[in-house]
Design an enzyme around this catalytic site. Structure first.
Site, short mmCIF file in Angstrom:
data_model
loop_
_atom_site.label_atom_id
_atom_site.label_comp_id
_atom_site.label_asym_id
_atom_site.label_seq_id
_atom_site.Cartn_x
_atom_site.Cartn_y
_atom_site.Cartn_z
N ARG A 1 -4.23 54.38 23.08
CA ARG A 1 -4.73 53.46 22.07
C ARG A 1 -4.17 52.06 22.29
O ARG A 1 -3.02 51.91 22.69
CB ARG A 1 -4.33 53.95 20.66
CG ARG A 1 -5.28 54.97 20.12
CD ARG A 1 -4.81 55.60 18.84
NE ARG A 1 -4.22 54.68 17.87
CZ ARG A 1 -3.89 55.03 16.62
NH1 ARG A 1 -4.11 56.27 16.21
NH2 ARG A 1 -3.35 54.17 15.79
N ARG A 12 -2.43 53.01 2.21
CA ARG A 12 -1.30 52.49 2.98
C ARG A 12 -0.61 51.34 2.26
O ARG A 12 0.37 50.81 2.78
CB ARG A 12 -1.81 51.98 4.34
CG ARG A 12 -1.48 52.88 5.52
CD ARG A 12 -2.06 52.21 6.73
NE ARG A 12 -1.57 52.64 8.00
CZ ARG A 12 -2.18 53.52 8.78
NH1 ARG A 12 -3.22 54.17 8.38
NH2 ARG A 12 -1.71 53.76 9.99
N LYS A 56 0.40 62.87 11.23
CA LYS A 56 -0.50 62.97 10.07
C LYS A 56 -1.87 63.51 10.49
O LYS A 56 -2.41 64.39 9.84
CB LYS A 56 -0.71 61.59 9.42
CG LYS A 56 0.51 60.99 8.78
CD LYS A 56 0.16 59.76 7.96
CE LYS A 56 -0.38 58.59 8.75
NZ LYS A 56 0.55 58.03 9.74
N ARG A 89 4.00 48.21 13.91
CA ARG A 89 3.43 49.19 12.98
C ARG A 89 4.53 49.88 12.18
O ARG A 89 4.36 50.20 11.01
CB ARG A 89 2.61 50.22 13.76
CG ARG A 89 1.26 49.66 14.20
CD ARG A 89 0.66 50.45 15.32
NE ARG A 89 0.29 51.80 14.97
CZ ARG A 89 0.22 52.79 15.83
NH1 ARG A 89 0.50 52.61 17.11
NH2 ARG A 89 -0.13 53.98 15.43
N ARG A 111 1.87 58.60 23.99
CA ARG A 111 0.70 59.27 23.38
C ARG A 111 -0.61 58.96 24.10
O ARG A 111 -0.87 57.82 24.48
CB ARG A 111 0.57 58.84 21.91
CG ARG A 111 -0.63 59.50 21.23
CD ARG A 111 -0.53 59.46 19.75
NE ARG A 111 -0.81 58.15 19.19
CZ ARG A 111 -0.93 57.93 17.89
NH1 ARG A 111 -0.75 58.91 17.03
NH2 ARG A 111 -1.18 56.71 17.44
P1 AMP Z 1 -4.03 54.99 12.33
O1 AMP Z 1 -5.05 55.59 13.22
O2 AMP Z 1 -3.98 55.66 10.97
O3 AMP Z 1 -2.67 54.87 12.97
O4 AMP Z 1 -4.52 53.49 12.03
C1 AMP Z 1 -4.65 52.55 13.07
C2 AMP Z 1 -4.75 51.14 12.50
O5 AMP Z 1 -5.90 51.03 11.65
C3 AMP Z 1 -3.59 50.70 11.63
O6 AMP Z 1 -2.48 50.24 12.36
C4 AMP Z 1 -4.25 49.59 10.81
O7 AMP Z 1 -4.42 48.42 11.60
C5 AMP Z 1 -5.63 50.16 10.56
N1 AMP Z 1 -5.65 50.98 9.32
C6 AMP Z 1 -5.84 52.33 9.22
N2 AMP Z 1 -5.78 52.72 7.94
C7 AMP Z 1 -5.54 51.61 7.20
C8 AMP Z 1 -5.35 51.36 5.82
N3 AMP Z 1 -5.38 52.35 4.91
N4 AMP Z 1 -5.10 50.08 5.44
C9 AMP Z 1 -5.07 49.07 6.32
N5 AMP Z 1 -5.22 49.24 7.64
C10 AMP Z 1 -5.47 50.49 8.09
#
Ligand code: AMP
Length: 217
Positions: free
Chosen positions: A160, A88, A13, A171, A127
């Site tokens: 990460r 989400r 994404k 996740r 990653r």
């Molecule tokens: P990402 O970088 O998009 O994979 O997001 C990393 C983490 O941030 C996720 O696993 C959640 O813990 C938190 N996070 C990111 N976006 C959201 C969202 N829209 N709602 C809730 N938690 C989020």
């Protein structure tokens, strides 16, 4: 132009949202990057979000909705944006619709990037991400030219905290339960396109850009 990119963790994404935002000259808004930025700056929101993120759980809806709404009102988002990682949950999607309706706006397109679970685990397991520009690499399939250093900006590469195998599994489960229902939500409301995310970055980018005219973008 207002676009949402949907897909499981590891679908690409972030990479694809950046390509689309650059090619349309609009803002790329990534909820995960905003949260990591809060953590780096040591804000209250960042420290509150940390334990959820480390465990691979979602940060509470009200916190995320407030953070994104503030970002959507900043000047660089007025020409349009690509939302990456938000919404989400159904509650987040409904809150976004409500805010946009109030402002006489709507989401023009939602793109779902499909990738199998086996491939997601492979990608997230190896990653590495640049601390400075967020560009992702993979230890085996797309390593940097110099170990630990970003090809693009020279920043430091790191794994990460939520790319450990336990957090990755969590996740993916959280995605299936809380985020996958959004595909149906955007399908019913019109403007959803689905693309295969298992090709190379360039192949996925091409199929993504091809969806733009289809959606009238
Ligand atoms: P990402 O970088 O998009 O994979 O997001 C990393 C983490 O941030 C996720 O696993 C959640 O813990 C938190 N996070 C990111 N976006 C959201 C969202 N829209 N709602 C809730 N938690 C989020």
């Amino acid at each position: 132009m207002r676009i949402i990119i949907l897909g499981p963790p590891g679908a690409g994404k972030g990479t694809q949202a950046k390509v689309v935002a650059d090619s349309l000259g609009i803002a790329h808004i990534a909820s995960g990057d905003l949260l990591r930025d809060h953590q780096e700056r040591g804000t209250k929101l960042g420290s509150m979000a940390r334990s959820y993120m480390q465990q691979g759980l979602l940060v509470p809806d009200d916190v995320i909705i407030g953070m994104i709404e503030e970002r959507l009102h900043s000047s660089d988002a007025q020409r349009g944006y690509v939302l990456d990682g938000f919404p989400r949950t159904l509650e987040q999607a409904r809150a976004l619709d409500k805010t946009m309706e109030k402002e006489g706006q709507r989401i023009d397109l939602a793109v779902n990037i499909r990738v199998s679970e086996k491939e997601l685990i492979r990608r997230l397991g190896g990653r590495l991400v640049c601390r400075r520009c967020q560009r992702p690499y993979h230890e085996v399939s797309s390593p940097p030219r110099k170990r630990g250093v970003c090809d693009e900006c020279g920043g430091e590469l790191y794994q990460r905290e939520d790319d450990t195998s336990e957090a990755v599994r969590r996740r993916i489960q959280v995605y299936a339960k809380q985020t996958a229902p959004l595909i149906q939500y955007y399908y019913e409301r019109g403007g959803l396109v689905e693309i295969d995310g298992e090709g190379s970055i360039d192949e996925v980018r091409d199929s993504l850009l091809k969806t733009m005219p289809k959606a009238g973008v």
